[in-house]
Design a protein around this motif. Structure first.
Motif, PDB file in Angstrom:
ATOM      1  N   GLY A 210     -30.697  -2.186   9.043  1.00 47.58           N
ATOM      2  CA  GLY A 210     -29.794  -1.165   9.542  1.00 47.58           C
ATOM      3  C   GLY A 210     -30.436  -0.244  10.557  1.00 47.58           C
ATOM      4  N   GLY A 211     -31.772  -0.092  10.491  1.00 49.11           N
ATOM      5  CA  GLY A 211     -32.454   0.822  11.398  1.00 49.11           C
ATOM      6  C   GLY A 211     -33.017   0.185  12.658  1.00 49.11           C
ATOM      7  N   LEU A 212     -33.471  -1.065  12.569  1.00 52.13           N
ATOM      8  CA  LEU A 212     -34.134  -1.706  13.713  1.00 52.13           C
ATOM      9  C   LEU A 212     -33.263  -1.825  14.969  1.00 52.13           C
ATOM     10  CD1 LEU A 212     -36.294  -4.427  11.919  1.00 52.13           C
ATOM     11  CD2 LEU A 212     -37.136  -2.643  13.472  1.00 52.13           C
ATOM     12  N   PRO A 213     -31.940  -2.064  14.853  1.00 56.07           N
ATOM     13  CA  PRO A 213     -31.138  -2.132  16.087  1.00 56.07           C
ATOM     14  C   PRO A 213     -31.113  -0.830  16.883  1.00 56.07           C
ATOM     15  CG  PRO A 213     -29.984  -3.232  14.310  1.00 56.07           C
ATOM     16  CD  PRO A 213     -31.162  -2.537  13.690  1.00 56.07           C
ATOM     17  N   ASN A 221     -33.489  -6.379  22.526  1.00 50.53           N
ATOM     18  CA  ASN A 221     -33.369  -7.829  22.316  1.00 50.53           C
ATOM     19  C   ASN A 221     -32.116  -8.170  21.518  1.00 50.53           C
ATOM     20  OD1 ASN A 221     -35.756  -8.196  23.678  1.00 50.53           O
ATOM     21  ND2 ASN A 221     -37.005  -8.447  21.853  1.00 50.53           N
ATOM     22  N   PHE A 222     -31.809  -7.329  20.529  1.00 47.81           N
ATOM     23  CA  PHE A 222     -30.607  -7.547  19.723  1.00 47.81           C
ATOM     24  C   PHE A 222     -29.359  -7.507  20.610  1.00 47.81           C
ATOM     25  CE2 PHE A 222     -26.983  -5.898  17.378  1.00 47.81           C
ATOM     26  CZ  PHE A 222     -26.955  -6.711  16.264  1.00 47.81           C
ATOM     27  N   GLY A 393     -44.119 -11.967  15.325  1.00 44.75           N
ATOM     28  CA  GLY A 393     -44.416 -11.224  16.546  1.00 44.75           C
ATOM     29  C   GLY A 393     -43.336 -11.381  17.603  1.00 44.75           C
ATOM     30  N   ILE A 394     -42.696 -12.549  17.637  1.00 43.71           N
ATOM     31  CA  ILE A 394     -41.591 -12.785  18.576  1.00 43.71           C
ATOM     32  C   ILE A 394     -40.330 -12.054  18.102  1.00 43.71           C
ATOM     33  CG2 ILE A 394     -40.048 -14.540  19.517  1.00 43.71           C
ATOM     34  CD1 ILE A 394     -42.443 -16.488  19.372  1.00 43.71           C
ATOM     35  N   THR A 395     -40.071 -12.132  16.788  1.00 47.86           N
ATOM     36  CA  THR A 395     -38.886 -11.482  16.224  1.00 47.86           C
ATOM     37  C   THR A 395     -39.007  -9.965  16.297  1.00 47.86           C
ATOM     38  OG1 THR A 395     -38.680 -13.326  14.668  1.00 47.86           O
ATOM     39  CG2 THR A 395     -37.383 -11.355  14.203  1.00 47.86           C
ATOM     40  N   LEU A 396     -40.214  -9.452  16.009  1.00 47.41           N
ATOM     41  CA  LEU A 396     -40.477  -8.010  16.027  1.00 47.41           C
ATOM     42  C   LEU A 396     -41.500  -7.725  17.118  1.00 47.41           C
ATOM     43  CD1 LEU A 396     -40.881  -7.654  12.158  1.00 47.41           C
ATOM     44  CD2 LEU A 396     -38.849  -7.022  13.476  1.00 47.41           C
ATOM     45  N   PRO A 397     -41.053  -7.458  18.342  1.00 50.10           N
ATOM     46  CA  PRO A 397     -41.971  -7.347  19.485  1.00 50.10           C
ATOM     47  C   PRO A 397     -43.080  -6.316  19.308  1.00 50.10           C
ATOM     48  CG  PRO A 397     -39.683  -7.371  20.221  1.00 50.10           C
ATOM     49  CD  PRO A 397     -39.654  -7.270  18.739  1.00 50.10           C
ATOM     50  N   MET A 398     -42.776  -5.175  18.676  1.00 45.66           N
ATOM     51  CA  MET A 398     -43.815  -4.162  18.512  1.00 45.66           C
ATOM     52  C   MET A 398     -44.911  -4.644  17.576  1.00 45.66           C
ATOM     53  SD  MET A 398     -43.583  -1.562  20.432  1.00 45.66           S
ATOM     54  CE  MET A 398     -44.675  -0.396  19.642  1.00 45.66           C
ATOM     55  N   PHE A 399     -44.562  -5.446  16.579  1.00 43.67           N
ATOM     56  CA  PHE A 399     -45.566  -6.043  15.713  1.00 43.67           C
ATOM     57  C   PHE A 399     -46.425  -7.003  16.521  1.00 43.67           C
ATOM     58  CE2 PHE A 399     -46.675  -9.808  13.098  1.00 43.67           C
ATOM     59  CZ  PHE A 399     -47.663  -9.216  12.333  1.00 43.67           C
ATOM     60  N   GLY A 400     -45.791  -7.818  17.365  1.00 45.41           N
ATOM     61  CA  GLY A 400     -46.532  -8.759  18.203  1.00 45.41           C
ATOM     62  C   GLY A 400     -47.504  -8.054  19.134  1.00 45.41           C
ATOM     63  N   ILE A 401     -47.056  -6.965  19.748  1.00 43.15           N
ATOM     64  CA  ILE A 401     -47.919  -6.209  20.666  1.00 43.15           C
ATOM     65  C   ILE A 401     -49.096  -5.599  19.908  1.00 43.15           C
ATOM     66  CG2 ILE A 401     -48.013  -4.156  22.142  1.00 43.15           C
ATOM     67  CD1 ILE A 401     -45.060  -4.774  22.889  1.00 43.15           C
ATOM     68  N   SER A 402     -48.818  -5.015  18.736  1.00 46.13           N
ATOM     69  CA  SER A 402     -49.890  -4.387  17.965  1.00 46.13           C
ATOM     70  C   SER A 402     -50.878  -5.437  17.448  1.00 46.13           C
ATOM     71  CB  SER A 402     -49.304  -3.597  16.789  1.00 46.13           C
ATOM     72  OG  SER A 402     -48.607  -4.446  15.894  1.00 46.13           O
ATOM     73  N   LEU A 403     -50.373  -6.608  17.057  1.00 45.86           N
ATOM     74  CA  LEU A 403     -51.237  -7.687  16.587  1.00 45.86           C
ATOM     75  C   LEU A 403     -52.156  -8.153  17.715  1.00 45.86           C
ATOM     76  CD1 LEU A 403     -51.800  -9.468  14.105  1.00 45.86           C
ATOM     77  CD2 LEU A 403     -50.151 -11.112  15.029  1.00 45.86           C
ATOM     78  N   LEU A 404     -51.606  -8.251  18.915  1.00 43.52           N
ATOM     79  CA  LEU A 404     -52.407  -8.628  20.084  1.00 43.52           C
ATOM     80  C   LEU A 404     -53.488  -7.588  20.353  1.00 43.52           C
ATOM     81  CD1 LEU A 404     -52.700 -10.705  22.378  1.00 43.52           C
ATOM     82  CD2 LEU A 404     -51.109  -9.327  23.723  1.00 43.52           C
ATOM     83  N   ALA A 405     -53.128  -6.306  20.199  1.00 46.08           N
ATOM     84  CA  ALA A 405     -54.104  -5.233  20.413  1.00 46.08           C
ATOM     85  C   ALA A 405     -55.222  -5.296  19.382  1.00 46.08           C
ATOM     86  CB  ALA A 405     -53.394  -3.877  20.344  1.00 46.08           C
ATOM     87  N   ILE A 406     -54.865  -5.542  18.106  1.00 47.90           N
ATOM     88  CA  ILE A 406     -55.873  -5.640  17.045  1.00 47.90           C
ATOM     89  C   ILE A 406     -56.827  -6.802  17.311  1.00 47.90           C
ATOM     90  CG2 ILE A 406     -56.189  -6.223  14.603  1.00 47.90           C
ATOM     91  CD1 ILE A 406     -53.602  -4.667  14.040  1.00 47.90           C
ATOM     92  N   MET A 407     -56.267  -7.947  17.685  1.00 45.82           N
ATOM     93  CA  MET A 407     -57.105  -9.116  17.942  1.00 45.82           C
ATOM     94  C   MET A 407     -57.989  -8.916  19.171  1.00 45.82           C
ATOM     95  SD  MET A 407     -56.441 -10.790  15.371  1.00 45.82           S
ATOM     96  CE  MET A 407     -57.642 -12.049  15.810  1.00 45.82           C
ATOM     97  N   THR A 408     -57.474  -8.195  20.159  1.00 42.81           N
ATOM     98  CA  THR A 408     -58.276  -7.901  21.362  1.00 42.81           C
ATOM     99  C   THR A 408     -59.462  -7.015  20.998  1.00 42.81           C
ATOM    100  OG1 THR A 408     -56.319  -8.085  22.777  1.00 42.81           O
ATOM    101  CG2 THR A 408     -58.220  -6.912  23.675  1.00 42.81           C
TER     102      THR A 408
END
Length: 427
Positions: A210-213, A221-222, A393-408
């Motif tokens: 209910g909150g993510l949109p 994206n929605f 990460g594709i479904t939740l873009p901010m998670f994908g971006i943060s995961l990329l930052a952590i791995m970097t």
């Protein structure tokens, strides 16, 4: 289970990482969400002197009340009202609205005396500030990104937590119903956290839906998916693109004529009339009912009174319909008072869940360490779990971006350590 032990350690590691990132914000969201549930009661009491009037024999027309509200707005240098809420009680002042969403301002007119009983802007209300703290941390779009990041990691927390705590045998099912209170603080807080997390998981997922949109990246994206799949609002639903024809009528309707049309429709809930602001504009009649299926949108020619287009909720596509269902659940409005109590209980228990997680983590972790389990080295596990992370990460873009930052950052630290070792060896 195949690779169960290695998967367990891998997911435990990411559960802790997700918790460390999210926990302070989850506590804040729980508290502000609980406060915002009291919005209707709080504002009813706070603005009672503006919204409540004493009935009288004489009664001004709605057009006269509109003229008074617009004049008051001009005199006070605020936006001119373009909407009116149809009063549903003789004791209710007529409410006129200017602007949209968080920029709305309100003017209240006594329908018996013509007195302007009060004016205020939505952005100045306490509950709007609570809402902005809840959704944006009072930081505007940047804050919205942070909340989206937290919500995305909360999804990871829920998924990994479910896996970690789910019973592996019939004997372990009892762990879903008990908190061990006689085996020390570590066990007590671990059980309290796991038990709350397990039973709240589906409810939290529903609230997140209910909150993510409302968020920036996921919300954008929605909307794109909704528009591309034609599962949103039908063309003209909100009146955009619809016009009155000024060449086919000698005079135009006043507000009272449109109120008569609205009352003849016998619409449920709160009825709003949108007023045209130019010669080709239209009157729009809409209602916000307790049941979505009772909601309608009716667009009327401002000269003839003919209905240009009318829509019922059944005309709305699946994605917009689904979004409104979960959005109303999120706000405690979908299935009556029970929904309100459900959300209040969820806010309180989520705060307990977060606090018990923090205490449990502090009691269990070694000193001078984050207490992260070692990651599994098995390549097959890497393919399985990193594939799952990629999908999230594709479904939740901010998670994908943060995961990329952590791995970097992890990769940079590895390179720096290796460089330091080589330099030390060379010297």
């Amino acid at each position: 289970m195949f690779y169960a032990k290695k998967i367990h350690h891998w997911l435990w590691r990411w559960h802790i990482i997700a918790g460390l990132i999210s926990l302070p914000f989850i506590l804040l969201l729980s508290v502000t969400g609980a406060i915002y549930l009291f919005k209707a009661d709080y504002e009813q009491q706070t603005y009672r002197s503006m919204t409540q009037v004493t009935p009288s024999v004489s009664y001004l027309t709605y057009q006269q009340q509109l003229d008074i509200a617009q004049k008051a707005a001009k005199e006070n240098g605020v936006a001119i009202p373009t909407q009116m809420i149809l009063p549903d009680s003789d004791y209710q002042a007529t409410q006129f609205i200017a602007g949209r969403f968080s920029s709305e301002s309100y003017t209240f007119v006594n329908p018996y005396t013509g007195e302007v009983t009060g004016q205020f802007a939505r952005k100045d209300t306490l509950m709007q500030k609570v809402r902005k703290l809840h959704g944006e941390l009072l930081l505007g779009k940047k804050g919205s990104w942070v909340i989206e990041l937290v919500a995305s990691w909360l999804v990871v927390l829920i998924i990994t937590g479910l896996y970690l705590f789910f019973p592996r045998s019939i004997a372990e099912i009892r762990t879903l119903f008990r908190v061990r209170v006689k085996q020390g603080k570590r066990t007590f807080y671990r059980d309290l956290h796991a038990l709350c997390g397990f039973w709240l998981s589906l409810a939290l997922m529903l609230v997140l839906a209910g909150g993510l949109p409302w968020t920036e990246l996921f919300g954008s994206n929605f909307k794109t998916v909704r528009d591309q799949t034609d599962t949103g609002y039908p063309t003209g639903y909100h009146g955009r693109g619809l016009e009155s024809d000024p060449n086919k009528a000698a005079k135009k309707l006043d507000l009272d004529d449109v109120v008569t049309i609205a009352k003849d429709k016998d619409l449920a809930g709160v009825v709003t009339i949108t007023i045209p602001t130019n010669p080709k504009g239209i009157y729009s009649i809409s209602n916000r009912a307790e049941s979505l299926k009772d909601q309608q949108q009716i667009h009327v020619d401002q000269y003839t009174g003919n209905v240009i287009k009318a829509f019922s909720w059944s005309d709305v596509g699946a994605l917009s319909n689904g979004r409104h269902v979960v959005m109303r659940i999120h706000q405690g409005e979908f299935f009556g008072q029970a929904n309100w109590y459900f959300m209040l209980g969820l806010c309180v228990l989520t705060a307990v869940l977060s606090a018990s997680a923090l205490v449990s983590y502090c009691l269990r972790k070694p000193k001078k360490s984050f207490g992260l389990p070692k990651a599994a080295r098995d390549k097959q596990i890497g393919v399985l779990l990193w594939g799952s992370m990629l999908l999230l990460g594709i479904t939740l873009p901010m998670f994908g971006i943060s995961l990329l930052a952590i791995m970097t950052l992890w990769l940079i630290s590895k390179i720096l350590k290796k460089t330091i070792r080589l330099v030390s060896a060379a010297s």
